[in-house]
Scaffold this motif. Structure first.
Motif, PDB file in Angstrom:
ATOM      1  N   MET A   1      -3.972   6.962  -8.245  1.00 23.68           N
ATOM      2  CA  MET A   1      -3.042   7.070  -7.121  1.00 23.68           C
ATOM      3  C   MET A   1      -2.885   8.520  -6.686  1.00 23.68           C
ATOM      4  O   MET A   1      -2.787   8.795  -5.508  1.00 23.68           O
ATOM      5  CB  MET A   1      -1.683   6.486  -7.506  1.00 23.68           C
ATOM      6  CG  MET A   1      -0.670   6.624  -6.394  1.00 23.68           C
ATOM      7  SD  MET A   1       0.887   5.792  -6.679  1.00 23.68           S
ATOM      8  CE  MET A   1       1.830   7.057  -7.454  1.00 23.68           C
ATOM      9  N   ILE A  13       7.704   6.418  -3.008  1.00 25.96           N
ATOM     10  CA  ILE A  13       7.338   5.151  -3.658  1.00 25.96           C
ATOM     11  C   ILE A  13       8.202   4.915  -4.889  1.00 25.96           C
ATOM     12  O   ILE A  13       8.641   3.790  -5.154  1.00 25.96           O
ATOM     13  CB  ILE A  13       5.834   5.125  -4.009  1.00 25.96           C
ATOM     14  CG1 ILE A  13       4.995   5.003  -2.731  1.00 25.96           C
ATOM     15  CG2 ILE A  13       5.512   3.985  -4.956  1.00 25.96           C
ATOM     16  CD1 ILE A  13       3.505   5.177  -2.942  1.00 25.96           C
ATOM     17  N   GLU A  17      10.443   1.623  -5.507  1.00 23.99           N
ATOM     18  CA  GLU A  17      10.270   0.740  -6.662  1.00 23.99           C
ATOM     19  C   GLU A  17      11.490   0.706  -7.585  1.00 23.99           C
ATOM     20  O   GLU A  17      11.626  -0.208  -8.388  1.00 23.99           O
ATOM     21  CB  GLU A  17       9.038   1.173  -7.465  1.00 23.99           C
ATOM     22  CG  GLU A  17       7.737   0.960  -6.720  1.00 23.99           C
ATOM     23  CD  GLU A  17       6.520   1.507  -7.448  1.00 23.99           C
ATOM     24  OE1 GLU A  17       6.695   2.341  -8.372  1.00 23.99           O
ATOM     25  OE2 GLU A  17       5.414   1.105  -7.086  1.00 23.99           O
ATOM     26  N   GLU A  76       7.043   1.044   2.221  1.00 21.88           N
ATOM     27  CA  GLU A  76       6.292  -0.216   2.190  1.00 21.88           C
ATOM     28  C   GLU A  76       4.849   0.009   2.626  1.00 21.88           C
ATOM     29  O   GLU A  76       3.920  -0.551   2.040  1.00 21.88           O
ATOM     30  CB  GLU A  76       6.974  -1.260   3.068  1.00 21.88           C
ATOM     31  CG  GLU A  76       8.239  -1.800   2.438  1.00 21.88           C
ATOM     32  CD  GLU A  76       9.076  -2.663   3.372  1.00 21.88           C
ATOM     33  OE1 GLU A  76       8.728  -2.791   4.567  1.00 21.88           O
ATOM     34  OE2 GLU A  76      10.088  -3.202   2.898  1.00 21.88           O
ATOM     35  N   GLN A  79       3.098   1.722  -0.148  1.00 19.11           N
ATOM     36  CA  GLN A  79       2.880   0.765  -1.238  1.00 19.11           C
ATOM     37  C   GLN A  79       1.627  -0.072  -0.957  1.00 19.11           C
ATOM     38  O   GLN A  79       0.844  -0.333  -1.878  1.00 19.11           O
ATOM     39  CB  GLN A  79       4.116  -0.132  -1.396  1.00 19.11           C
ATOM     40  CG  GLN A  79       4.109  -1.008  -2.607  1.00 19.11           C
ATOM     41  CD  GLN A  79       4.358  -0.248  -3.896  1.00 19.11           C
ATOM     42  OE1 GLN A  79       4.406   0.967  -3.946  1.00 19.11           O
ATOM     43  NE2 GLN A  79       4.486  -0.978  -4.973  1.00 19.11           N
ATOM     44  N   ASN A  80       1.433  -0.445   0.293  1.00 17.43           N
ATOM     45  CA  ASN A  80       0.232  -1.204   0.667  1.00 17.43           C
ATOM     46  C   ASN A  80      -1.021  -0.362   0.439  1.00 17.43           C
ATOM     47  O   ASN A  80      -2.023  -0.869  -0.084  1.00 17.43           O
ATOM     48  CB  ASN A  80       0.305  -1.659   2.132  1.00 17.43           C
ATOM     49  CG  ASN A  80       1.346  -2.742   2.324  1.00 17.43           C
ATOM     50  OD1 ASN A  80       1.666  -3.497   1.419  1.00 17.43           O
ATOM     51  ND2 ASN A  80       1.869  -2.815   3.526  1.00 17.43           N
ATOM     52  N   LYS A  82      -1.303   2.048  -1.675  1.00 22.72           N
ATOM     53  CA  LYS A  82      -1.418   2.181  -3.140  1.00 22.72           C
ATOM     54  C   LYS A  82      -2.152   0.977  -3.723  1.00 22.72           C
ATOM     55  O   LYS A  82      -3.005   1.118  -4.587  1.00 22.72           O
ATOM     56  CB  LYS A  82      -0.013   2.308  -3.738  1.00 22.72           C
ATOM     57  CG  LYS A  82       0.020   2.425  -5.234  1.00 22.72           C
ATOM     58  CD  LYS A  82       1.458   2.513  -5.723  1.00 22.72           C
ATOM     59  CE  LYS A  82       1.557   2.346  -7.211  1.00 22.72           C
ATOM     60  NZ  LYS A  82       2.944   2.305  -7.663  1.00 22.72           N
ATOM     61  N   GLU A  83      -1.813  -0.211  -3.245  1.00 23.76           N
ATOM     62  CA  GLU A  83      -2.459  -1.433  -3.732  1.00 23.76           C
ATOM     63  C   GLU A  83      -3.956  -1.441  -3.396  1.00 23.76           C
ATOM     64  O   GLU A  83      -4.778  -1.802  -4.238  1.00 23.76           O
ATOM     65  CB  GLU A  83      -1.770  -2.673  -3.153  1.00 23.76           C
ATOM     66  CG  GLU A  83      -0.371  -2.908  -3.697  1.00 23.76           C
ATOM     67  CD  GLU A  83      -0.343  -3.111  -5.203  1.00 23.76           C
ATOM     68  OE1 GLU A  83      -1.195  -3.861  -5.734  1.00 23.76           O
ATOM     69  OE2 GLU A  83       0.511  -2.495  -5.863  1.00 23.76           O
ATOM     70  N   VAL A  84      -4.298  -1.039  -2.190  1.00 20.85           N
ATOM     71  CA  VAL A  84      -5.697  -1.011  -1.771  1.00 20.85           C
ATOM     72  C   VAL A  84      -6.469   0.037  -2.577  1.00 20.85           C
ATOM     73  O   VAL A  84      -7.607  -0.187  -2.991  1.00 20.85           O
ATOM     74  CB  VAL A  84      -5.819  -0.719  -0.247  1.00 20.85           C
ATOM     75  CG1 VAL A  84      -7.250  -0.468   0.156  1.00 20.85           C
ATOM     76  CG2 VAL A  84      -5.234  -1.874   0.559  1.00 20.85           C
ATOM     77  N   LYS A  86      -6.021   1.022  -5.567  1.00 25.13           N
ATOM     78  CA  LYS A  86      -6.169   0.735  -7.000  1.00 25.13           C
ATOM     79  C   LYS A  86      -7.624   0.475  -7.385  1.00 25.13           C
ATOM     80  O   LYS A  86      -8.051   0.821  -8.471  1.00 25.13           O
ATOM     81  CB  LYS A  86      -5.331  -0.482  -7.388  1.00 25.13           C
ATOM     82  CG  LYS A  86      -3.915  -0.178  -7.715  1.00 25.13           C
ATOM     83  CD  LYS A  86      -3.221  -1.428  -8.205  1.00 25.13           C
ATOM     84  CE  LYS A  86      -1.765  -1.147  -8.515  1.00 25.13           C
ATOM     85  NZ  LYS A  86      -1.076  -2.373  -8.943  1.00 25.13           N
ATOM     86  N   GLY A  87      -8.350  -0.159  -6.495  1.00 27.65           N
ATOM     87  CA  GLY A  87      -9.733  -0.512  -6.815  1.00 27.65           C
ATOM     88  C   GLY A  87     -10.727   0.615  -6.650  1.00 27.65           C
ATOM     89  O   GLY A  87     -11.907   0.458  -6.954  1.00 27.65           O
TER      90      GLY A  87
END
Length: 88
Positions: A1, A13, A17, A76, A79-80, A82-84, A86-87
């Motif tokens: 991240m 973030i 959270e 938000e 956060q989106n 961050k999720e993308v 991760k990979g």
């Protein structure tokens, strides 16, 4: 991240959270120094992304941090990302 996020994004973030904590609680949760944390917090506050409430507990006053509507929207979106990320 950390590759994609500035210290401002990381702190925003963190607030998203874990909303409603005291600054000292956030410092325990994040891996930046307390001076850096307070500088970032003050900047986010001045930009209207977070707010503080003061609670009186006897003789003590404690401040709690919350996200404003604008802060939540940005957090938000971050956060989106961050999720993308991760990979990667």
């Amino acid at each position: 991240m950390s590759m994609f996020f500035s210290k401002y994004a990381k702190v925003l973030i963190l607030f998203y959270e874990n909303e409603g904590l005291r600054p000292t609680d956030y410092i325990k949760l994040i891996q930046i120094g307390s001076n850096t944390f307070y500088k970032v917090k003050d900047e986010l506050l001045s930009r209207g992304l977070i707010g503080e409430t003061e609670v009186h507990k006897g003789r003590k006053k404690e401040k709690y941090i919350y996200l404003t509507k604008k802060g939540k929207q940005i957090a938000e979106a971050l956060q989106n990302v961050k999720e993308v990320a991760k990979g990667l």
